[in-house]
Structures are given as structure tokens and as C-alpha cells.
Design a protein around this motif. Structure first.
Motif, PDB file in Angstrom:
ATOM      1  N   GLY A 152       0.795  -1.222   0.000  1.00  0.00           N
ATOM      2  CA  GLY A 152       0.000   0.000   0.000  1.00  0.00           C
ATOM      3  C   GLY A 152       0.830   1.277   0.000  1.00  0.00           C
ATOM      4  O   GLY A 152       0.275   2.375  -0.093  1.00  0.00           O
ATOM      5  N   LEU A 153       2.145   1.145   0.073  1.00  0.00           N
ATOM      6  CA  LEU A 153       3.004   2.329   0.112  1.00  0.00           C
ATOM      7  C   LEU A 153       3.179   2.922  -1.280  1.00  0.00           C
ATOM      8  O   LEU A 153       3.173   2.206  -2.280  1.00  0.00           O
ATOM      9  N   ASP A 154       3.353   4.220  -1.328  1.00  0.00           N
ATOM     10  CA  ASP A 154       3.564   4.946  -2.586  1.00  0.00           C
ATOM     11  C   ASP A 154       5.072   5.070  -2.818  1.00  0.00           C
ATOM     12  O   ASP A 154       5.717   5.991  -2.306  1.00  0.00           O
ATOM     13  N   LEU A 155       5.613   4.108  -3.562  1.00  0.00           N
ATOM     14  CA  LEU A 155       7.053   3.986  -3.735  1.00  0.00           C
ATOM     15  C   LEU A 155       7.465   4.284  -5.173  1.00  0.00           C
ATOM     16  O   LEU A 155       6.776   3.892  -6.108  1.00  0.00           O
ATOM     17  N   LEU A 156       8.588   4.925  -5.318  1.00  0.00           N
ATOM     18  CA  LEU A 156       9.161   5.158  -6.632  1.00  0.00           C
ATOM     19  C   LEU A 156       9.987   3.923  -7.007  1.00  0.00           C
ATOM     20  O   LEU A 156      10.821   3.479  -6.215  1.00  0.00           O
ATOM     21  N   PRO A 157       9.752   3.343  -8.193  1.00  0.00           N
ATOM     22  CA  PRO A 157      10.552   2.187  -8.586  1.00  0.00           C
ATOM     23  C   PRO A 157      11.956   2.613  -9.018  1.00  0.00           C
ATOM     24  O   PRO A 157      12.136   3.670  -9.618  1.00  0.00           O
ATOM     25  N   LEU A 158      12.933   1.774  -8.696  1.00  0.00           N
ATOM     26  CA  LEU A 158      14.320   2.035  -9.056  1.00  0.00           C
ATOM     27  C   LEU A 158      14.840   0.866  -9.872  1.00  0.00           C
ATOM     28  O   LEU A 158      14.896  -0.264  -9.380  1.00  0.00           O
ATOM     29  N   ARG A 159      15.193   1.141 -11.105  1.00  0.00           N
ATOM     30  CA  ARG A 159      15.822   0.114 -11.950  1.00  0.00           C
ATOM     31  C   ARG A 159      17.321   0.221 -11.770  1.00  0.00           C
ATOM     32  O   ARG A 159      17.919   1.261 -12.024  1.00  0.00           O
ATOM     33  N   LEU A 160      17.902  -0.855 -11.300  1.00  0.00           N
ATOM     34  CA  LEU A 160      19.340  -0.929 -11.104  1.00  0.00           C
ATOM     35  C   LEU A 160      19.978  -1.587 -12.319  1.00  0.00           C
ATOM     36  O   LEU A 160      19.302  -2.301 -13.063  1.00  0.00           O
ATOM     37  N   PRO A 161      21.276  -1.388 -12.524  1.00  0.00           N
ATOM     38  CA  PRO A 161      21.944  -2.132 -13.585  1.00  0.00           C
ATOM     39  C   PRO A 161      21.735  -3.636 -13.371  1.00  0.00           C
ATOM     40  O   PRO A 161      21.682  -4.103 -12.226  1.00  0.00           O
ATOM     41  N   PRO A 162      21.596  -4.391 -14.451  1.00  0.00           N
ATOM     42  CA  PRO A 162      21.328  -5.830 -14.326  1.00  0.00           C
ATOM     43  C   PRO A 162      22.311  -6.529 -13.397  1.00  0.00           C
ATOM     44  O   PRO A 162      23.509  -6.296 -13.438  1.00  0.00           O
ATOM     45  N   GLY A 163      21.747  -7.358 -12.534  1.00  0.00           N
ATOM     46  CA  GLY A 163      22.539  -8.157 -11.615  1.00  0.00           C
ATOM     47  C   GLY A 163      22.702  -7.576 -10.231  1.00  0.00           C
ATOM     48  O   GLY A 163      22.990  -8.317  -9.291  1.00  0.00           O
ATOM     49  N   LEU A 164      22.508  -6.272 -10.070  1.00  0.00           N
ATOM     50  CA  LEU A 164      22.695  -5.680  -8.738  1.00  0.00           C
ATOM     51  C   LEU A 164      21.601  -6.100  -7.763  1.00  0.00           C
ATOM     52  O   LEU A 164      21.796  -6.052  -6.556  1.00  0.00           O
TER      53      LEU A 164
END
Length: 187
Positions: A152-164
């Protein structure tokens, strides 16, 4: 902004043959010690069985799931503005953590998203007040999934470099991460 961390290190490791993931070794250090070193001087609570060199607490009852572990860790963490929720089985945490700390945040925080678009709840930075409110709204956290606590939290998604965002759940994951499994130390 003050930041603290709740590091979950109490899973059974069942898909890894019952291996204690925190004790897996990569580049000469255990996953637990690598995580603690990456967190530096931040206040950290490790949730799981007692561990040398770490402030630990255990969810009640022990092994009652990740939501219960997060709630126990939150209760033991000193007052901070933001909380890093992390899994001990993240071998690339030392590389991912600076990106997570520097990332812009949504109203309730920021959370890593893996290559397949899945939310990695235990690689996130959350507003402490939002976590405490979510825990209160959840009620009894025993045997509840983490998404029940955090969805239910309003979170910003973070795409990390692959594998991290790689976590070690299986023997194949451990090998991909370069981890040394028990019994392999002398090979």
C-alpha cells in the motif's frame, strides 16, 4: 535525513539446502559481513539468530516470516527518518547501496525493481513513518508476506543495472554470485 537499516538474516535457506545464507562467503567475506561493511556507520538491526558483531533481534515467534521480521527490526531500530529494508542474501549490495541511497524517492520511499519488473521489497529505502503506519495497519504480522505489509506504500521504482538486485535463493544463484558453499572451502 537520518537513515538506519533493518537487515533480514533469518530465513531457513530451504531452496539452498538449509544453508545459512548470511554465512555464505564471497571474495573472502560472509554475506553478513559484506552487508554490514557496506552499511558503514548507519544504525543497523539484523533480524535473525544471534550473530557475532551485529545487533540482532528475532521475530516472534522465530521464523514467522518476513513481515514479522521487518516489524521486529523496526521496533528495535533507533528513531530515523528513513529505513533501508535489506536482505542479507544480496551479494551485490555493496554496489547497489550507493545507488539506492542516492535515488529520488516517492512519497513513501524507493524500491528496486528487477529485470522482470518484480518489486524487490528487501532492496528499498522507506520513510520510517510510512513503515510504522503500515505495520500498525497490518496487525499481527506472523506468517504474512512482505507485500501484505508494503504493497500500500507509494514507492518510486528504481531500476538498477542488471545483476545488482540478485539474491541468493538457490545453488544456481550462489554460483552465479561467486559464493562459496559449505564443503567447497577446501576444493
Amino acid at each position: 535525513m537520518s537513515v538506519g537499516a533493518v537487515l533480514l538474516a533469518g530465513g531457513a535457506g530451504s531452496r539452498l539446502g538449509g544453508v545459512d545464507k548470511a554465512a555464505l562467503r564471497i571474495d573472502g567475506g560472509t554475506l553478513l559481513h559484506r552487508a554490514l561493511a557496506a552499511l558503514g556507520d548507519l544504525p543497523v538491526v539484523v533480524v535473525g539468530p544471534p550473530r557475532a558483531g551485529a545487533r540482532t533481534v528475532q521475530e516472534t515467534p522465530p521464523r514467522s516470516g518476513p513481515a514479522a521480521a521487518v516489524v521486529a527490526g523496526l521496533a528495535a531500530l533507533p528513531a530515523v527518518d528513513e529505513v533501508l529494508l535489506l536482505a542479507v542474501d544480496l551479494p551485490r549490495l555493496p554496489d547497489a547501496l550507493p545507488r539506492l541511497l542516492a535515488a529520488p524517492s516517492g512519497p513513501d520511499g524507493v524500491v528496486a525493481i528487477d529485470e522482470g519488473g518484480r518489486t524487490q521489497w528487501l532492496l528499498g529505502r522507506y520513510r520510517a513513518g510510512a513503515l510504522h503506519d503500515a505495520a500498525a495497519a497490518l496487525g499481527d504480522p506472523r506468517d504474512r508476506p512482505l507485500r501484505a505489509l508494503l504493497r500500500g506504500l507509494d514507492l518510486l521504482p528504481l531500476r538498477l543495472p542488471p545483476g545488482l538486485e540478485l539474491d541468493v535463493d538457490t545453488v544456481a544463484d550462489a554460483r552465479r554470485a561467486g559464493a562459496v558453499l559449505p564443503g567447497e572451502e577446501t576444493r
